[in-house]
Write an enzyme that holds these catalytic residues in place. Sequence first.
Site, mmCIF file in Angstrom:
data_model
loop_
_atom_site.group_PDB
_atom_site.id
_atom_site.type_symbol
_atom_site.label_atom_id
_atom_site.label_comp_id
_atom_site.label_asym_id
_atom_site.label_seq_id
_atom_site.Cartn_x
_atom_site.Cartn_y
_atom_site.Cartn_z
ATOM 1 N N SER A 451 0.779 -1.322 -0.017
ATOM 2 C CA SER A 451 -0.072 0.000 0.100
ATOM 3 C C SER A 451 0.815 1.332 0.081
ATOM 4 C CB SER A 451 -1.062 -0.051 1.315
ATOM 5 O OG SER A 451 -1.580 1.269 1.554
ATOM 6 N N TYR A 464 -2.094 -1.184 10.405
ATOM 7 C CA TYR A 464 -2.214 -1.500 8.685
ATOM 8 C C TYR A 464 -0.919 -0.922 8.232
ATOM 9 C CZ TYR A 464 -3.980 -0.900 3.861
ATOM 10 O OH TYR A 464 -4.227 -1.089 2.808
#
Length: 581
Positions: A451, A464
């Site tokens: 990401s 995350y």
Amino acid sequence: MVQWCDTTVSRDGVDLAVRTWSADKSPTVILVHGYPDANHVWEKVAERLSRDFKVVAYDVRGAGNSSVPQGRAAYKLRELRDDLHAVMDAVSPDEKVHLVGHDWGSIQTWESVTDPGAENRIASYTTLSGPCLDHVGQWMKARLREQKIGAVLNQLSHSWYIGAFQLPVLAPALWKAGLAKAWPKVLRRTENLDSEPSATQLQDGTHGIELYRANMLPCLLKPRERHTKVPVQLIVARQDNYVRPAMLEDLSQWTDRLWRRELDCGHWGPLLQHPDVTADWIREFIQHIDGAPASGPLQRSEVTTSQIKGPDSGKRVVITGAGSGIGRETALAFARRGALVVCTDINTEAAAATARIITAEGGEAISRKCDVSSTRSMEALAAWVEKELGAPDIVVNNAGIGLSGSLLDTSVKDWQQVLGVNLWGVIHGCRLFARQMIDQGRAGHIVNVASAAAFMPSRMLPAYATSKSAVLMFSECLRAELGDHGIGVSAICPGIIDTPITRNTRFVGVDNEEQERRRQHAHTFYQRRAFTPDRVAQAIVEAVEKNRAVVPVSPEARGMQWLGRFTPSLARNLAQVEITP
């Protein structure tokens, strides 16, 4: 180790040196070597096959311990064909034989396999790095008619030595001047192979030149139409510097039944680098032709006219999290390029839905349920893939979940869930499928979806961002390690992409009403951004094609990469801003 015995088969004044392993077994498998080799090049494969079959390898005329006939006409394909038939009649007079040929051994064996009625004497044929010369001539004519001159020129550039072999003095002089002695060093430098010098290398290299002079130009300039009803297994060495894979793409038009399998190695690699894989493929092909059920990988390797043709035809792609979003679009992208796609997801119906879309479009897909955070589930998936398909060519570790909230509001269970899916899922996929690729000689590619959050810190994304940063670093480490095996590794770092992850992200430290409000807000924001998953899928395809290491996708992802690398202090200040994954 199975002991062999040496005998001689004579035909028209030519003595052929024959070596036999496991003479008391059946059926008979005959191995035919190429140039500038003798039957010893088959020793590793023969030893492995002899556990199940009677195995025979012989020195072709002019090579090894066989006779050296005089005159160029003695090396015509019809003479080589008749030698093979003499060996067949001597070692297996009453039963069909299975043939395996490499390089010129394969070229000359095609002459027998494409004879009318060959299927009455030959049960199967496995060909390695040696096409039928008539098929090559037809292939060149077809490409010239299609104005694909580049394909022909590419092959001719790799076949430069054939022109040199037509010269009357140069090639034999090179062998006599020292090339014979240096041949093992040549293989080490060009093919990364360690081979022992042959006692007959000078003779093999010098006399074998007549094979080229006697057959090449007549067959290529006036190619015949040579069909066969013998089942054919084609083993392609993808990195062959002499027989380019593109030259073999029309083979299905000359055979009634064709199986195609590929190894990522050079010209001699199937015999000397990957004898276990080569022997296994020959064994299961022979056993299937003789009546045994086909293994999953063998079933998938059979060439059919219904297969979508594309740059990834024949490849196997495994994608986790393929039930929606980036995973689904990536599965569709590879399927449209001709690959067989294994769509996996923890949601059984979602994975099946993706597979149904692919099959409705005429592609090939299989769906499987898998929890990437579970070691047992991933090992079961890998075992199934290996049994049914063989090692995959491409693995996309895409499955992921989102979590937003401060460290103090994130429980141990939350951490375990995020790291289990986002990080351990990637680790499981890499370690299990990389092992298969290496063991089966597959120079594949692994894609790990990280990401843009991997590039910068964030006060609201500790779990995350940590998981995705770990995926990025893990991918970089793995790329360095697996490069020695020809396996590429790419980390894909999407930015703000409109995927279902926004609707499923959990916000810790808030009540249900606030969590639902934040989810809706994030979903609306991502929809307005309108950067769709298919664009990430295209980036993944390009990363595999070009072997890219780190691929930020979307302008904000590239900006975050730049900030994290060149202005870390600014990135730390921006970390105070609340964002969602």
